[in-house]
Design a protein around this motif. Structure first.
Motif, PDB file in Angstrom:
ATOM      1  N   PRO A  34       0.774  -1.242   0.000  1.00  0.00           N
ATOM      2  CA  PRO A  34       0.000   0.000   0.000  1.00  0.00           C
ATOM      3  C   PRO A  34       0.809   1.298   0.000  1.00  0.00           C
ATOM      4  N   LYS A  35       2.111   1.232   0.242  1.00  0.00           N
ATOM      5  CA  LYS A  35       2.850   2.494   0.407  1.00  0.00           C
ATOM      6  C   LYS A  35       3.243   3.104  -0.931  1.00  0.00           C
ATOM      7  N   PHE A  36       3.456   4.426  -0.887  1.00  0.00           N
ATOM      8  CA  PHE A  36       3.947   5.145  -2.066  1.00  0.00           C
ATOM      9  C   PHE A  36       3.020   5.018  -3.266  1.00  0.00           C
ATOM     10  N   LEU A  37       1.731   5.062  -2.970  1.00  0.00           N
ATOM     11  CA  LEU A  37       0.747   5.016  -4.058  1.00  0.00           C
ATOM     12  C   LEU A  37      -0.162   6.234  -3.993  1.00  0.00           C
ATOM     13  N   LYS A  38       0.367   7.322  -3.447  1.00  0.00           N
ATOM     14  CA  LYS A  38      -0.461   8.507  -3.298  1.00  0.00           C
ATOM     15  C   LYS A  38      -0.285   9.393  -4.537  1.00  0.00           C
ATOM     16  N   ALA A  39      -1.360   9.547  -5.288  1.00  0.00           N
ATOM     17  CA  ALA A  39      -1.275  10.432  -6.453  1.00  0.00           C
ATOM     18  C   ALA A  39      -1.047  11.861  -5.969  1.00  0.00           C
ATOM     19  N   SER A  40      -0.316  12.625  -6.737  1.00  0.00           N
ATOM     20  CA  SER A  40       0.037  13.969  -6.273  1.00  0.00           C
ATOM     21  C   SER A  40       0.294  14.883  -7.458  1.00  0.00           C
ATOM     22  N   VAL A  41       0.638  16.117  -7.098  1.00  0.00           N
ATOM     23  CA  VAL A  41       0.983  17.116  -8.116  1.00  0.00           C
ATOM     24  C   VAL A  41       2.352  16.797  -8.736  1.00  0.00           C
ATOM     25  N   GLY A  42       2.995  15.749  -8.230  1.00  0.00           N
ATOM     26  CA  GLY A  42       4.319  15.367  -8.751  1.00  0.00           C
ATOM     27  C   GLY A  42       5.313  15.285  -7.614  1.00  0.00           C
ATOM     28  N   PHE A  43       6.257  14.367  -7.741  1.00  0.00           N
ATOM     29  CA  PHE A  43       7.246  14.270  -6.654  1.00  0.00           C
ATOM     30  C   PHE A  43       8.271  15.385  -6.771  1.00  0.00           C
ATOM     31  N   GLY A  44       8.789  15.777  -5.615  1.00  0.00           N
ATOM     32  CA  GLY A  44       9.857  16.763  -5.566  1.00  0.00           C
ATOM     33  C   GLY A  44      10.953  16.232  -4.662  1.00  0.00           C
ATOM     34  N   GLY A  45      11.735  17.157  -4.106  1.00  0.00           N
ATOM     35  CA  GLY A  45      12.821  16.737  -3.223  1.00  0.00           C
ATOM     36  C   GLY A  45      14.139  16.744  -3.966  1.00  0.00           C
ATOM     37  N   SER A  46      15.198  16.771  -3.199  1.00  0.00           N
ATOM     38  CA  SER A  46      16.522  16.976  -3.795  1.00  0.00           C
ATOM     39  C   SER A  46      17.028  15.747  -4.526  1.00  0.00           C
ATOM     40  N   CYS A  47      16.388  14.588  -4.330  1.00  0.00           N
ATOM     41  CA  CYS A  47      17.062  13.373  -4.790  1.00  0.00           C
ATOM     42  C   CYS A  47      16.397  12.587  -5.906  1.00  0.00           C
ATOM     43  N   PHE A  48      15.083  12.416  -5.874  1.00  0.00           N
ATOM     44  CA  PHE A  48      14.472  11.507  -6.854  1.00  0.00           C
ATOM     45  C   PHE A  48      14.896  11.876  -8.278  1.00  0.00           C
ATOM     46  N   GLN A  49      14.679  13.124  -8.641  1.00  0.00           N
ATOM     47  CA  GLN A  49      14.984  13.528 -10.009  1.00  0.00           C
ATOM     48  C   GLN A  49      16.478  13.409 -10.293  1.00  0.00           C
ATOM     49  N   LYS A  50      17.277  13.937  -9.392  1.00  0.00           N
ATOM     50  CA  LYS A  50      18.737  13.913  -9.589  1.00  0.00           C
ATOM     51  C   LYS A  50      19.252  12.487  -9.708  1.00  0.00           C
ATOM     52  N   ASP A  51      18.748  11.585  -8.863  1.00  0.00           N
ATOM     53  CA  ASP A  51      19.282  10.225  -8.865  1.00  0.00           C
ATOM     54  C   ASP A  51      18.829   9.446 -10.093  1.00  0.00           C
ATOM     55  N   ILE A  52      17.600   9.688 -10.533  1.00  0.00           N
ATOM     56  CA  ILE A  52      17.148   8.976 -11.739  1.00  0.00           C
ATOM     57  C   ILE A  52      17.888   9.503 -12.967  1.00  0.00           C
ATOM     58  N   LEU A  53      18.048  10.831 -13.027  1.00  0.00           N
ATOM     59  CA  LEU A  53      18.804  11.390 -14.154  1.00  0.00           C
ATOM     60  C   LEU A  53      20.206  10.803 -14.181  1.00  0.00           C
ATOM     61  N   ASN A  54      20.763  10.633 -13.003  1.00  0.00           N
ATOM     62  CA  ASN A  54      22.092  10.053 -12.897  1.00  0.00           C
ATOM     63  C   ASN A  54      22.102   8.600 -13.391  1.00  0.00           C
ATOM     64  N   LEU A  55      21.070   7.860 -13.009  1.00  0.00           N
ATOM     65  CA  LEU A  55      20.944   6.465 -13.456  1.00  0.00           C
ATOM     66  C   LEU A  55      20.828   6.407 -14.987  1.00  0.00           C
ATOM     67  N   VAL A  56      20.034   7.323 -15.522  1.00  0.00           N
ATOM     68  CA  VAL A  56      19.849   7.396 -16.977  1.00  0.00           C
ATOM     69  C   VAL A  56      21.197   7.682 -17.652  1.00  0.00           C
ATOM     70  N   TYR A  57      21.927   8.623 -17.066  1.00  0.00           N
ATOM     71  CA  TYR A  57      23.221   9.003 -17.639  1.00  0.00           C
ATOM     72  C   TYR A  57      24.200   7.826 -17.609  1.00  0.00           C
ATOM     73  N   ILE A  58      24.209   7.120 -16.486  1.00  0.00           N
ATOM     74  CA  ILE A  58      25.131   5.979 -16.362  1.00  0.00           C
ATOM     75  C   ILE A  58      24.774   4.910 -17.398  1.00  0.00           C
ATOM     76  N   ALA A  59      23.462   4.616 -17.485  1.00  0.00           N
ATOM     77  CA  ALA A  59      23.036   3.581 -18.441  1.00  0.00           C
ATOM     78  C   ALA A  59      23.447   3.988 -19.865  1.00  0.00           C
ATOM     79  N   ARG A  60      23.214   5.268 -20.203  1.00  0.00           N
ATOM     80  CA  ARG A  60      23.594   5.741 -21.560  1.00  0.00           C
ATOM     81  C   ARG A  60      25.088   5.620 -21.779  1.00  0.00           C
TER      82      ARG A  60
END
Ligand code: NAI
Ligand code: UGA
Length: 463
Positions: free
Chosen positions: A264-290
């Motif tokens: 049941p956790k982390f299923l709350k629909a929202s205006v979008g996630f924020g915070g210093s890490c989610f976006q930065k870390d996924i972009l980083n993962l994308v960059y590494i994979a590329r």
């Protein structure tokens, strides 16, 4: 080996709380948190513990208990490094804003500076712990710098990523789901791992302390954040479909969340996630994979970010559409500016992007947040560099009183799920607004039925 003195470089949202909890749980270990930022260290040392720079429920009590006993905050970085037998690096690792990898790769400038400083000032053997979130294989960079000092000092490098979430940092640190420690698999590496295990095992059950090789540990941190953010983007993607089909996203979330495989956790629909890490870390993962030529892997994870950007924009567009396609000169009250409740952190908050989009349409935005100070709102908007500081100051006001923020507004938008918003006198707010009074609940926080009974037109996410 028994650790006696710990130094942590970086007194931010991670360094401060994690070290405060280690100091609380290990009174015999001296913990010194150092930072280049004098104002930040002064705030950590403020006589009034309510003025420490990170707002986290329960943190000020822990700082009050341990500070001056075995917890110290200082700007004397060299001294603390040299005295310590274990050094945590907990500095910022933001997305690069220049050069190769701009907008995706992690900027490891501060990490490398720390490694060079440790190499330069250390006169005794040290265990260096990566606490910051880092791209997989960063330990090899640290190793290269630290193993070439030529002065005979020996270093072991561990990866010990932090999984705390802001707003619940203290409980996450006191009762973590797991602690992850990665290190070399030879004898010296295992001894170093054991030294850190012995610190955490004072309060964390041994079976929750996972040990791995360094690379698995580094990659697990990026992976955990990617999976968490992916859940939010998944539910947000379906929230849009709900809005077209009369399905209710809260009901869908409950229906799927009761499947024990989904949870049941982390299923709350929202205006979008924020915070210093989610976006930065996924972009980083994308960059590494590329960078390894893994196009499909990179594209797969990038979609999580694309969906999140879409959700923020969609929310702003919904406001504009409902206000008859023009918000020019219209007052829109923002309740909440922080990226989630119970924190004063605004980094990458959805509120910033929603506001920016509305300001582009010349709206007048009035912001109220219980923990975010006025200056921060302007810093966040100016950082986007969409318009001049003067223009931001003209279009945006920051209020200390939520009722004042909502007075004479065409619409109220809920951007953060602060509990206090639920208990406001919504009749009073309705009476003070222009009609038809509209609410855009970006967190599905408020009681829609009650608000509609008062007379509000309510737009919730996925409803
Ligand atoms: N904020 C969070 O909830 C979490 C953050 N992380 C990771 O932890 C790391 C730190 O994040 P935050 O604490 O949020 O960052 P932050 O920006 O709040 O704190 C970092 C601090 O390091 C200091 N610093 C930078 N270079 C330095 C140097 N050479 N010497 C001394 N001090 C230096 C900065 O002045 C700053 O105060 C990042 O890698 C982040 O991805 C991991 C888990 C949770
Ligand atoms: O590496 C990090 O920095 C940390 O990132 C997140 O923690 P944090 O960003 O502090 O807060 P979350 O509770 O994860 O929320 C992140 C964003 O997602 C949003 N969210 C979360 C859950 C949800 O169901 N819906 C949703 O929109 C929140 O409102 C917030 O904007 C992770 O939860 C931590 O485990 C991790 O250590």
């Amino acid at each position: 080996m028994t650790v006696k003195k710990i130094c942590c470089i970086g007194a931010g949202y991670v360094g401060g709380p994690t070290m405060a909890v280690i100091a609380k749980q290990c009174p015999d270990i001296q913990v010194t948190v150092v930072d280049l930022n004098e104002a930040r260290i002064a705030a950590w040392n403020d006589q009034d513990v309510n003025k420490i720079p990170v707002y986290e429920p329960g943190l000020s009590d822990i700082v009050a208990e341990a500070r001056g006993r075995n917890l110290f905050f200082s700007t004397e970085v060299d001294k603390a490094i040299d005295e310590a037998d274990m050094i945590f690096i907990s500095v910022n690792t933001p997305t690069k804003t220049y050069g190769a990898g701009k907008g995706q790769a992690a900027d490891l400038k501060w990490i490398e500076l720390c490694a060079r400083q440790i190499a330069r000032v250390s006169t005794t053997d040290k265990i260096v712990v990566e606490k910051s979130t880092l791209p997989v294989r960063t330990a090899s960079t640290l190793r290269d710098i630290l193993h070439h000092t030529g002065n005979g000092v020996r270093f072991q490098i561990l990866s010990n990523p932090e999984f705390l979430a802001e707003g619940t940092a203290v409980e996450d640190l006191l009762e973590p789901d797991r602690v992850l420690i990665g290190g070399d698999q030879d004898e010296e590496g295992k001894t170093a791992i054991e030294a850190l295990v012995n610190v955490y095992s004072r309060w964390v059950p041994r079976e929750r302390i996972l040990t791995t090789n360094v690379w698995s540990s580094e990659l697990s941190k990026l992976t955990a954040n990617a999976f968490l953010a992916q859940r939010v983007s998944s539910i947000n993607a379906l929230s849009e479909l709900c809005e077209h089909t009369e399905a209710e996203i809260n009901e869908v979330a409950r229906a799927i969340g009761t499947d024990s495989r989904i949870g049941p956790k982390f299923l709350k629909a929202s205006v979008g996630f924020g915070g210093s890490c989610f976006q930065k870390d996924i972009l980083n993962l994308v960059y590494i994979a590329r960078s390894y030529g893994l196009t499909e892997v990179a594209d797969y994870w990038e979609q999580v970010i694309i969906m999140n950007d879409h959700q923020k924009k969609r929310f702003a567009n919904k406001i504009i559409r409902a206000l008859y396609n023009t918000v020019n000169g219209k007052k829109i009250a923002f309740l909440g500016w922080a990226f989630k409740k119970d924190t004063n952190d605004t980094r990458e908050s959805a509120a910033i992007y929603v506001a920016d989009h509305l300001l582009y349409e010349q709206a007048q935005v009035a912001v109220y947040d219980p923990k975010v100070v006025e200056q921060q709102v302007y810093i966040d908007l100016d950082y986007l560099a969409t318009r001049s500081t003067e223009e931001n100051k003209t279009l945006v006001t920051v209020q200390n009183d939520p009722y004042e923020a909502c007075k004479d507004a065409h619409a109220v938008a809920i951007l953060t799920e602060w509990d206090e918003f639920k208990d406001y006198d919504w009749q009073r707010i309705y009476d003070s607004m222009l009609k038809p009074a509209k609410i855009f609940d970006g967190r599905n926080l408020l009681d829609k039925k009650k608000l509609e009974e008062i007379g509000f037109q309510v737009h919730a996410i996925g409803s």
